[in-house]
Design a protein around this motif. Structure first.
Motif, PDB file in Angstrom:
ATOM      1  N   THR A 109     -50.301 -26.363  20.182  1.00 28.69           N
ATOM      2  CA  THR A 109     -49.324 -26.218  21.261  1.00 28.69           C
ATOM      3  C   THR A 109     -49.911 -26.652  22.604  1.00 28.69           C
ATOM      4  OG1 THR A 109     -49.945 -23.957  21.886  1.00 28.69           O
ATOM      5  CG2 THR A 109     -48.395 -24.209  20.036  1.00 28.69           C
ATOM      6  N   ALA A 110     -49.087 -26.552  23.638  1.00 27.77           N
ATOM      7  CA  ALA A 110     -49.520 -26.911  24.989  1.00 27.77           C
ATOM      8  C   ALA A 110     -50.694 -26.062  25.452  1.00 27.77           C
ATOM      9  CB  ALA A 110     -48.344 -26.772  25.959  1.00 27.77           C
ATOM     10  N   GLU A 111     -50.792 -24.848  24.960  1.00 31.15           N
ATOM     11  CA  GLU A 111     -51.927 -23.987  25.323  1.00 31.15           C
ATOM     12  C   GLU A 111     -53.242 -24.606  24.873  1.00 31.15           C
ATOM     13  OE1 GLU A 111     -52.279 -21.387  27.108  1.00 31.15           O
ATOM     14  OE2 GLU A 111     -50.228 -20.668  27.416  1.00 31.15           O
ATOM     15  N   ASP A 112     -53.249 -25.212  23.698  1.00 28.21           N
ATOM     16  CA  ASP A 112     -54.464 -25.865  23.193  1.00 28.21           C
ATOM     17  C   ASP A 112     -54.821 -27.087  24.025  1.00 28.21           C
ATOM     18  OD1 ASP A 112     -54.893 -24.207  20.710  1.00 28.21           O
ATOM     19  OD2 ASP A 112     -52.897 -24.999  20.265  1.00 28.21           O
ATOM     20  N   VAL A 113     -53.795 -27.831  24.481  1.00 31.06           N
ATOM     21  CA  VAL A 113     -54.044 -29.007  25.310  1.00 31.06           C
ATOM     22  C   VAL A 113     -54.642 -28.591  26.649  1.00 31.06           C
ATOM     23  CG1 VAL A 113     -52.992 -30.965  26.489  1.00 31.06           C
ATOM     24  CG2 VAL A 113     -52.218 -30.327  24.190  1.00 31.06           C
ATOM     25  N   LYS A 114     -54.022 -27.618  27.301  1.00 27.92           N
ATOM     26  CA  LYS A 114     -54.552 -27.126  28.582  1.00 27.92           C
ATOM     27  C   LYS A 114     -55.973 -26.618  28.414  1.00 27.92           C
ATOM     28  CE  LYS A 114     -54.094 -23.350  31.919  1.00 27.92           C
ATOM     29  NZ  LYS A 114     -54.757 -24.092  33.003  1.00 27.92           N
ATOM     30  N   PHE A 115     -56.175 -25.820  27.378  1.00 30.39           N
ATOM     31  CA  PHE A 115     -57.508 -25.267  27.138  1.00 30.39           C
ATOM     32  C   PHE A 115     -58.546 -26.375  26.973  1.00 30.39           C
ATOM     33  CE2 PHE A 115     -60.785 -24.390  23.999  1.00 30.39           C
ATOM     34  CZ  PHE A 115     -61.472 -23.372  24.629  1.00 30.39           C
ATOM     35  N   SER A 116     -58.224 -27.401  26.190  1.00 28.52           N
ATOM     36  CA  SER A 116     -59.183 -28.470  25.897  1.00 28.52           C
ATOM     37  C   SER A 116     -59.592 -29.214  27.166  1.00 28.52           C
ATOM     38  CB  SER A 116     -58.600 -29.440  24.867  1.00 28.52           C
ATOM     39  OG  SER A 116     -58.342 -28.782  23.650  1.00 28.52           O
ATOM     40  N   PHE A 117     -58.608 -29.551  28.006  1.00 27.46           N
ATOM     41  CA  PHE A 117     -58.924 -30.239  29.259  1.00 27.46           C
ATOM     42  C   PHE A 117     -59.780 -29.360  30.165  1.00 27.46           C
ATOM     43  CE2 PHE A 117     -55.878 -33.298  27.867  1.00 27.46           C
ATOM     44  CZ  PHE A 117     -56.068 -34.436  28.641  1.00 27.46           C
ATOM     45  N   ASP A 118     -59.397 -28.098  30.297  1.00 24.27           N
ATOM     46  CA  ASP A 118     -60.148 -27.176  31.157  1.00 24.27           C
ATOM     47  C   ASP A 118     -61.554 -26.935  30.616  1.00 24.27           C
ATOM     48  OD1 ASP A 118     -57.951 -26.951  32.802  1.00 24.27           O
ATOM     49  OD2 ASP A 118     -57.280 -25.019  31.995  1.00 24.27           O
TER      50      ASP A 118
END
Length: 542
Positions: free
Chosen positions: A117-126
């Motif tokens: 989900t989008a949470e995984d995308v945000k987490f990965s970039f951060d």
């Protein structure tokens, strides 16, 4: 009556058992007559040991990133034509080119069954911004927001022209529920570290033997792989192993061996630009290397065409003074040229006072003999010896010192060298890769550093300014003009001597699997390969 019923029942049971036996026998016969329907589809390929294929533990070389990419996906990717959506089904950008909104696919899952989900995308970039990665550069990143479960918004603090390929197409998306508690990612090498959303999952890795076994992810959102298993292992003689049937693919054969296989017609061979450059490095801590005329004299002195014909046996093409590969859309031919001429080299050296004062055959600079150590890897000694002879002909003495690649890389990074012959891939793609010539003050954390060197480096204020401008330029034609100017500066100043670009070949058994292609500009930030993971989705099993 009871006896008759028992007799009837017994007969019925015997008949049913007989029919069941016949059915089983028929099924077995069908399996034997159609073995391809149950046979595991396995491809065996040669590859070096590149470490555990998780995000932070795999080799920082391009091949390492590639091995990791089979397991981890990115928002965008490349096929044989160019950029395509992957985890993101579509995206849009604001007029100021600073805010990108990505709509994610809704059927992507990690191989432990959890949805991506989008949470995984945000987490990965951060996470990658907090824990720097050698292949990812994120200092242009301002903020990543989750809009909803399958929408993520990425805001930049400045325009970054190659964002969609070199950031969105390069940041591996990791499962937050696994990585959020990992404090030292470089030491994270458990089975959980290789849980991703890609077309394959890691079945096993033999650290000692360097053997990898990847199993197909049958639930891959982009399509089920047509290959069940990939086996990568080192090979002492890839050509021989391919001919014996021990390998299905030989990607590490010598150029001449691959061409021989092609002529024999038993195997199919693809040849393409390796996007790999061999070049001479200078440690600018040596005072005379700061003299542009000396660098130009050396370039005139080296017969690049003869070098590729004899030392590489035509497995390369001669280098361009502007450094960018001639096959690149960013290449400009309008740069200073250096046709082989030992006489021009001598004239340049004489003009700056680099003369053989004591008549011993070696020129002098400020009272010191111009004699230098030239470090090279063991497999490039022939090239180095030819360069040594070219330099000797104009009065520069070179002492070749051969070593393994790991030691050479270490000495270069520590700045403990004078001259070095080395090379690297990741040479196609976006001109952001010219960052290797820009000052660290403007590139740190925002651009890749390929085969970094220690010691004093070259710097040029005009180059730095133009490099920064082209990174912020979204108009392709305007950007091309700026990149062309950068090439002119490189060709004039010669911060490195671009000697040759190596070709690559890929030999394989086309009767087992086909559909390979070279990825335009390489995958991610330009890894040159036919091993694009999409091949295993689109290819044809024979």
């Amino acid at each position: 009556m009871r006896k008759s019923f028992r007799h009837f029942t017994a007969v019925l049971i015997i008949i049913l058992l007989s029919l069941s036996s016949m059915a089983c026998s028929t099924k077995t016969v069908q399996n034997q007559s159609q073995p391809k329907s149950t046979e595991e589809k396995v491809l065996r390929m040669d590859e070096e040991n590149l470490g555990y294929p998780s995000v932070y533990t795999v080799s920082s070389r391009g091949r390492g990133y590639l091995m990791m990419s089979f397991i981890f996906d990115t928002l965008t990717w490349k096929d044989e034509k160019g950029v395509i959506p992957l985890l993101s089904e579509k995206w849009e950008v604001t007029p100021d080119q600073k805010t990108w909104t990505f709509q994610l696919v809704k059927n992507a899952k990690f191989t432990d069954g959890r949805p991506l989900t989008a949470e995984d995308v945000k987490f990965s970039f951060d996470y990658i911004k907090q824990h720097p990665h050698p292949w990812v550069y994120l200092n242009m990143l301002d903020e990543v927001k989750v809009i909803d479960e399958y929408t993520v918004q990425i805001s930049l603090n400045k325009i970054y022209a190659p964002f969609i390929t070199d950031v969105a197409g390069n940041v591996p998306i990791m499962p937050k529920h696994i990585w959020q508690d990992i404090k030292e990612p470089q030491n994270f090498d458990t089975p959980e570290a290789v849980i991703g959303s890609g077309p394959f999952w890691l079945a096993s890795y033999d650290k000692t033997a360097g053997t990898y076994i990847y199993q197909a992810n049958k639930d891959y959102f982009y399509g089920e792989p047509v290959v069940d298993k990939l086996i990568f292992s080192p090979s002492q003689n890839s050509k021989e192993a391919l001919e014996k049937g021990e390998l299905d693919v030989a990607q590490r054969t010598k150029y001449g061996e691959a061409i021989q296989l092609q002529k024999e017609g038993k195997f199919k061979v693809i040849e393409g630009p390796g996007l790999w450059v061999g070049r001479m490095y200078f440690n600018f801590g040596v005072p005379e290397f700061n003299q542009r005329e000396l660098r130009q004299a050396l370039y005139y002195a080296i017969n690049r065409q003869e070098l590729v014909e004899k030392a590489s046996k035509n497995s390369a093409i001669a280098g361009n003074p502007g450094h960018i590969h001639p096959d690149s859309e960013w290449y400009s031919k309008d740069v200073k040229q250096y046709e082989y001429s030992s006489e021009k080299a001598k004239q340049l050296l004489d003009a700056v006072g680099m003369k053989d004062v004591n008549q011993d055959g070696t020129r002098d600079f400020q009272g010191k003999s111009m004699e230098y150590e030239f470090i090279v890897t063991d497999d490039r000694v022939n090239e180095a010896e030819m360069i040594k002879n070219y330099c000797s002909a104009v009065g520069i003495k070179i002492n070749v010192k051969a070593m393994d690649g790991q030691n050479l890389d270490s000495l270069m990074k520590e700045g403990k060298f004078q001259l070095a012959l080395n090379g690297h891939g990741s040479f196609g793609g976006d001109p952001v890769l010219l960052a290797r010539f820009a000052s660290e003050k403007i590139t740190q954390g925002s651009t890749p550093k390929i085969t970094t060197q220690g010691g004093k480096g070259w710097s040029n204020d005009q180059f730095d300014q133009l490099f920064t401008e082209q990174l912020r330029e979204n108009d392709h034609s305007q950007r091309y003009q700026k990149v062309a100017e950068l090439q002119k500066i490189i060709a004039e100043e010669l911060p490195t001597l671009t000697l040759y670009y190596r070709k690559i070949t890929f030999a394989y058994n086309q009767n087992k699997f086909d559909g390979w292609f070279f990825t335009k500009d390489g995958v991610a930030i330009a890894v040159p390969t036919t091993q694009n993971k999409l091949v295993y989705i689109k290819g044809q099993w024979k």
